[in-house]
Motif scaffolding. Structure first.
Motif, PDB file in Angstrom:
ATOM      1  N   SER A 215     -10.157 -25.597 -38.499  1.00 58.76           N
ATOM      2  CA  SER A 215     -10.428 -24.588 -39.522  1.00 58.76           C
ATOM      3  C   SER A 215      -9.246 -24.483 -40.468  1.00 58.76           C
ATOM      4  CB  SER A 215     -10.679 -23.223 -38.863  1.00 58.76           C
ATOM      5  OG  SER A 215     -11.790 -23.283 -37.998  1.00 58.76           O
ATOM      6  N   PRO A 216      -9.507 -24.240 -41.770  1.00 57.00           N
ATOM      7  CA  PRO A 216      -8.403 -24.052 -42.711  1.00 57.00           C
ATOM      8  C   PRO A 216      -7.676 -22.758 -42.410  1.00 57.00           C
ATOM      9  CG  PRO A 216     -10.503 -23.517 -43.746  1.00 57.00           C
ATOM     10  CD  PRO A 216     -10.837 -24.112 -42.416  1.00 57.00           C
ATOM     11  N   PRO A 217      -6.381 -22.672 -42.765  1.00 57.86           N
ATOM     12  CA  PRO A 217      -5.633 -21.447 -42.503  1.00 57.86           C
ATOM     13  C   PRO A 217      -6.211 -20.280 -43.276  1.00 57.86           C
ATOM     14  CG  PRO A 217      -4.409 -22.895 -43.973  1.00 57.86           C
ATOM     15  CD  PRO A 217      -5.588 -23.670 -43.485  1.00 57.86           C
ATOM     16  N   LEU A 218      -6.121 -19.094 -42.672  1.00 56.02           N
ATOM     17  CA  LEU A 218      -6.602 -17.900 -43.353  1.00 56.02           C
ATOM     18  C   LEU A 218      -5.755 -17.634 -44.589  1.00 56.02           C
ATOM     19  CD1 LEU A 218      -7.197 -15.433 -40.378  1.00 56.02           C
ATOM     20  CD2 LEU A 218      -8.936 -16.505 -41.811  1.00 56.02           C
ATOM     21  N   THR A 219      -6.366 -17.156 -45.627  1.00 59.18           N
ATOM     22  CA  THR A 219      -5.645 -16.726 -46.816  1.00 59.18           C
ATOM     23  C   THR A 219      -6.103 -15.318 -47.149  1.00 59.18           C
ATOM     24  OG1 THR A 219      -7.321 -17.532 -48.372  1.00 59.18           O
ATOM     25  CG2 THR A 219      -5.627 -19.095 -47.672  1.00 59.18           C
ATOM     26  N   ALA A 220      -5.406 -14.715 -48.111  1.00 57.91           N
ATOM     27  CA  ALA A 220      -5.727 -13.331 -48.463  1.00 57.91           C
ATOM     28  C   ALA A 220      -7.131 -13.200 -49.024  1.00 57.91           C
ATOM     29  CB  ALA A 220      -4.702 -12.810 -49.475  1.00 57.91           C
ATOM     30  N   SER A 221      -7.656 -14.295 -49.581  1.00 56.56           N
ATOM     31  CA  SER A 221      -9.000 -14.215 -50.141  1.00 56.56           C
ATOM     32  C   SER A 221     -10.040 -13.960 -49.061  1.00 56.56           C
ATOM     33  CB  SER A 221      -9.332 -15.512 -50.888  1.00 56.56           C
ATOM     34  OG  SER A 221      -9.256 -16.625 -50.007  1.00 56.56           O
TER      35      SER A 221
ATOM     36  N   ALA B 295       8.551 -15.959 -48.865  1.00 54.94           N
ATOM     37  CA  ALA B 295       7.962 -16.964 -49.752  1.00 54.94           C
ATOM     38  C   ALA B 295       6.658 -17.507 -49.185  1.00 54.94           C
ATOM     39  CB  ALA B 295       8.955 -18.111 -49.966  1.00 54.94           C
ATOM     40  N   ARG B 296       6.629 -17.726 -47.884  1.00 56.83           N
ATOM     41  CA  ARG B 296       5.408 -18.239 -47.247  1.00 56.83           C
ATOM     42  C   ARG B 296       4.293 -17.196 -47.288  1.00 56.83           C
ATOM     43  NH1 ARG B 296       6.751 -21.807 -42.428  1.00 56.83           N
ATOM     44  NH2 ARG B 296       7.337 -23.037 -44.265  1.00 56.83           N
ATOM     45  N   ALA B 297       4.668 -15.942 -47.071  1.00 55.06           N
ATOM     46  CA  ALA B 297       3.672 -14.874 -47.122  1.00 55.06           C
ATOM     47  C   ALA B 297       3.027 -14.783 -48.503  1.00 55.06           C
ATOM     48  CB  ALA B 297       4.320 -13.541 -46.750  1.00 55.06           C
ATOM     49  N   LEU B 298       3.845 -14.780 -49.553  1.00 62.45           N
ATOM     50  CA  LEU B 298       3.304 -14.679 -50.910  1.00 62.45           C
ATOM     51  C   LEU B 298       2.530 -15.942 -51.293  1.00 62.45           C
ATOM     52  CD1 LEU B 298       6.272 -12.905 -52.725  1.00 62.45           C
ATOM     53  CD2 LEU B 298       4.183 -11.908 -51.789  1.00 62.45           C
ATOM     54  N   ASN B 299       2.978 -17.081 -50.823  1.00 64.33           N
ATOM     55  CA  ASN B 299       2.270 -18.336 -51.060  1.00 64.33           C
ATOM     56  C   ASN B 299       0.852 -18.263 -50.504  1.00 64.33           C
ATOM     57  OD1 ASN B 299       1.670 -21.046 -51.612  1.00 64.33           O
ATOM     58  ND2 ASN B 299       2.702 -21.790 -49.773  1.00 64.33           N
ATOM     59  N   GLN B 300       0.728 -17.774 -49.273  1.00 68.16           N
ATOM     60  CA  GLN B 300      -0.584 -17.734 -48.634  1.00 68.16           C
ATOM     61  C   GLN B 300      -1.429 -16.542 -49.110  1.00 68.16           C
ATOM     62  OE1 GLN B 300      -0.699 -18.492 -44.410  1.00 68.16           O
ATOM     63  NE2 GLN B 300       1.073 -19.849 -44.490  1.00 68.16           N
ATOM     64  N   LEU B 301      -0.791 -15.412 -49.351  1.00 69.94           N
ATOM     65  CA  LEU B 301      -1.546 -14.250 -49.812  1.00 69.94           C
ATOM     66  C   LEU B 301      -2.173 -14.483 -51.182  1.00 69.94           C
ATOM     67  CD1 LEU B 301       0.763 -11.239 -48.810  1.00 69.94           C
ATOM     68  CD2 LEU B 301      -1.429 -11.863 -47.773  1.00 69.94           C
TER      69      LEU B 301
ATOM     70  N   GLY C  67      12.885 -16.364 -33.690  1.00 69.18           N
ATOM     71  CA  GLY C  67      12.752 -16.199 -35.132  1.00 69.18           C
ATOM     72  C   GLY C  67      12.198 -14.850 -35.507  1.00 69.18           C
ATOM     73  N   LEU C  68      11.501 -14.819 -36.642  1.00 68.83           N
ATOM     74  CA  LEU C  68      10.945 -13.581 -37.190  1.00 68.83           C
ATOM     75  C   LEU C  68       9.426 -13.658 -37.247  1.00 68.83           C
ATOM     76  CD1 LEU C  68      13.968 -13.562 -38.172  1.00 68.83           C
ATOM     77  CD2 LEU C  68      13.168 -12.329 -40.181  1.00 68.83           C
ATOM     78  N   HIS C  69       8.787 -12.583 -36.820  1.00 68.69           N
ATOM     79  CA  HIS C  69       7.335 -12.462 -36.872  1.00 68.69           C
ATOM     80  C   HIS C  69       6.983 -11.363 -37.873  1.00 68.69           C
ATOM     81  CE1 HIS C  69       6.709 -14.641 -32.945  1.00 68.69           C
ATOM     82  NE2 HIS C  69       7.969 -14.256 -32.784  1.00 68.69           N
ATOM     83  N   ALA C  70       5.948 -11.596 -38.657  1.00 70.97           N
ATOM     84  CA  ALA C  70       5.514 -10.566 -39.614  1.00 70.97           C
ATOM     85  C   ALA C  70       4.008 -10.606 -39.799  1.00 70.97           C
ATOM     86  CB  ALA C  70       6.211 -10.756 -40.962  1.00 70.97           C
ATOM     87  N   ARG C  71       3.434  -9.431 -39.991  1.00 69.29           N
ATOM     88  CA  ARG C  71       2.034  -9.311 -40.404  1.00 69.29           C
ATOM     89  C   ARG C  71       2.037  -8.931 -41.871  1.00 69.29           C
ATOM     90  NH1 ARG C  71       1.966  -6.272 -35.439  1.00 69.29           N
ATOM     91  NH2 ARG C  71       1.118  -7.552 -33.747  1.00 69.29           N
ATOM     92  N   VAL C  72       1.307  -9.689 -42.674  1.00 68.77           N
ATOM     93  CA  VAL C  72       1.322  -9.466 -44.119  1.00 68.77           C
ATOM     94  C   VAL C  72      -0.106  -9.393 -44.646  1.00 68.77           C
ATOM     95  CG1 VAL C  72       3.530 -10.645 -44.392  1.00 68.77           C
ATOM     96  CG2 VAL C  72       1.424 -11.949 -44.640  1.00 68.77           C
ATOM     97  N   SER C  73      -0.274  -8.611 -45.680  1.00 67.77           N
ATOM     98  CA  SER C  73      -1.591  -8.488 -46.314  1.00 67.77           C
ATOM     99  C   SER C  73      -1.411  -7.977 -47.730  1.00 67.77           C
ATOM    100  CB  SER C  73      -2.487  -7.535 -45.521  1.00 67.77           C
ATOM    101  OG  SER C  73      -1.918  -6.232 -45.464  1.00 67.77           O
ATOM    102  N   LYS C  74      -2.408  -8.223 -48.562  1.00 74.36           N
ATOM    103  CA  LYS C  74      -2.414  -7.605 -49.886  1.00 74.36           C
ATOM    104  C   LYS C  74      -2.661  -6.115 -49.724  1.00 74.36           C
ATOM    105  CE  LYS C  74      -4.265 -11.469 -52.632  1.00 74.36           C
ATOM    106  NZ  LYS C  74      -5.423 -11.893 -53.470  1.00 74.36           N
ATOM    107  N   CYS C  75      -2.194  -5.337 -50.719  1.00 74.27           N
ATOM    108  CA  CYS C  75      -2.527  -3.916 -50.721  1.00 74.27           C
ATOM    109  C   CYS C  75      -2.973  -3.514 -52.120  1.00 74.27           C
ATOM    110  CB  CYS C  75      -1.354  -3.066 -50.246  1.00 74.27           C
ATOM    111  SG  CYS C  75       0.076  -3.049 -51.324  1.00 74.27           S
TER     112      CYS C  75
ATOM    113  N   ASP D 146      -0.658 -13.352 -39.725  1.00 71.34           N
ATOM    114  CA  ASP D 146       0.437 -13.219 -38.761  1.00 71.34           C
ATOM    115  C   ASP D 146       1.282 -14.485 -38.865  1.00 71.34           C
ATOM    116  OD1 ASP D 146       2.106 -12.721 -36.575  1.00 71.34           O
ATOM    117  OD2 ASP D 146       0.503 -11.675 -35.508  1.00 71.34           O
ATOM    118  N   LEU D 147       2.505 -14.355 -39.379  1.00 72.89           N
ATOM    119  CA  LEU D 147       3.360 -15.507 -39.669  1.00 72.89           C
ATOM    120  C   LEU D 147       4.621 -15.491 -38.813  1.00 72.89           C
ATOM    121  CD1 LEU D 147       3.172 -15.422 -43.584  1.00 72.89           C
ATOM    122  CD2 LEU D 147       1.722 -16.728 -42.009  1.00 72.89           C
ATOM    123  N   PHE D 148       5.149 -16.685 -38.571  1.00 71.91           N
ATOM    124  CA  PHE D 148       6.398 -16.839 -37.822  1.00 71.91           C
ATOM    125  C   PHE D 148       7.267 -17.880 -38.516  1.00 71.91           C
ATOM    126  CE2 PHE D 148       8.811 -19.467 -34.773  1.00 71.91           C
ATOM    127  CZ  PHE D 148       9.669 -18.502 -34.249  1.00 71.91           C
ATOM    128  N   VAL D 149       8.550 -17.562 -38.663  1.00 73.17           N
ATOM    129  CA  VAL D 149       9.533 -18.531 -39.163  1.00 73.17           C
ATOM    130  C   VAL D 149      10.720 -18.503 -38.198  1.00 73.17           C
ATOM    131  CG1 VAL D 149      11.185 -19.065 -40.999  1.00 73.17           C
ATOM    132  CG2 VAL D 149       8.847 -18.388 -41.582  1.00 73.17           C
TER     133      VAL D 149
END
Length: 362
Positions: free
Chosen positions: A2-8, A146-152, A54-62, A14-17
């Protein structure tokens, strides 16, 4: 697949770097950058690897025209702030050196090129990486942003482009990072980075012939990275004395020799030779870097651990990490059981904290 989830998709991502450990070649990233002014300076070469932590974050548009930022500090305290999505506000927050500066710096830089970036929620809900210990915790935040905004916002950026925005964002803050730090964008595998002025080449095909068991140690002391960088960078672009000439040789010719030996040792899976390379790299650093920054690189805590007789029974060699100083150390263990025994010794007798990392594990 499956393709990665995007904000659309209306998803919370849920991202990890990971963090980044510099195995060999610290400081040569910015040193290679001086080739813009003097092409006779050797290119910089750094061998790095991502860490398991590393760092874990949950990101979404608002819907709100703002950044809703949350972070859980390493002792469990939760912090939160709302910042208007305004370039002047973002720049002010980025340059003040706050907890939120890195996120704001990256957002500010990315909106210059991608003005469609709007409001978002960013919750750094878990950080398993020690901060300010030479493991690129700040770069991890920048790459994560940067990855969060790229995917969102479906920007279709490559990892290299994410790295570039992360670098621009971090240098908008008071941080004086080099381009090596953003190598954490490539994940947990080892990579070889070559720096030629503003040009960066990344070799993702570093061969490892067998498991290399590393130990990363938080020395639980202190270092002054800005002062170390200021002292060492005064050797560029032109060496003016024996001390500055020594720094240029260390970060150029000597680094190239040790790097080639280390890469060959990794290809052969020869942990002893990797450890020997680390010990040699530290000896060269002490000889040529300490005279340039005696107040910050004498590093008594680091050297006391490197010279521990009991520890030598379990490790082949070791060296400082990142900018050096009394921040962190790394060792090559003789085996996995020796890795475990060394960690127990360091934590019980020195009160320091350790992270295991194994390269080339199948």
């Amino acid at each position: 697949m499956s393709p990665p989830l995007t904000a659309s998709d209306g998803a919370t991502l849920d991202l990890f770097v990971p963090g980044r450990i510099c195995l060999f070649g610290e400081h040569s990233d910015w040193a290679g950058g001086f080739r813009k002014q003097d092409p006779s300076i050797p290119v910089g070469k750094c061998l790095i690897s991502g860490t398991n932590q590393g760092l874990h974050a949950r990101v979404s548009k608002c819907d709100e025209n703002c950044l809703i930022l949350k972070s859980t500090l390493d002792h469990g305290e939760r912090m939160e702030i709302t910042i208007p999505l305004d370039d002047e506000e973002l720049l002010t927050e980025a340059t003040c050196g706050s907890l939120w500066s890195y996120i704001c710096g990256v957002t500010f830089q990315m909106r210059k090129v991608h003005p469609q970036i709007g409001g978002f929620s960013f919750d750094n809900y878990k950080t398993s990486l020690p901060v300010k210990k030479g493991l690129s915790s700040s770069a991890a935040v920048c790459v994560l942003t940067a990855r969060a905004l790229n995917q969102l916002y479906d920007l279709n950026l490559t990892k290299r482009e994410e790295m570039e925005f992360a670098f621009l964002g971090e240098t908008t803050t008071p941080s004086k990072c080099g381009r090596m730090d953003q190598g954490c964008a490539f994940g947990t595998k080892p990579i070889l980075m070559t720096f030629d002025g503003d040009s960066l080449d990344v070799d993702e095909k570093v061969e490892i012939g067998g498991p290399i068991h590393l130990i990363l140690v938080d020395l639980c002391a202190a270092k002054n990275t800005p002062a170390i960088l200021s002292d060492l960078q005064s050797a560029y672009p032109k060496a003016t004395c024996d001390v500055t000439a020594g720094v240029q040789k260390l970060l150029g010719e000597t680094n190239h020799i040790i790097m080639n030996e280390a890469l060959e040792a990794l290809r052969e899976g020869d942990a002893k030779l990797v450890g020997d390379c680390m010990t040699r790299a530290q000896a060269e650093f002490d000889t040529f870097a300490i005279p340039a920054s005696p107040n910050h690189l004498t590093s008594p805590v680091l050297h006391r651990l490197l010279e521990c007789p009991k520890l030598k029974a379990y490790v082949y060699g070791g060296k400082g990490v990142g900018s050096q100083g009394d921040g962190s150390a790394q060792f090559v263990a003789k085996s996995r059981p020796d890795q475990v025994a060394a960690i127990q010794l360091i934590e019980e007798e020195y009160g320091m904290t350790c992270l295991p990392l194994t390269l080339g594990e199948k």
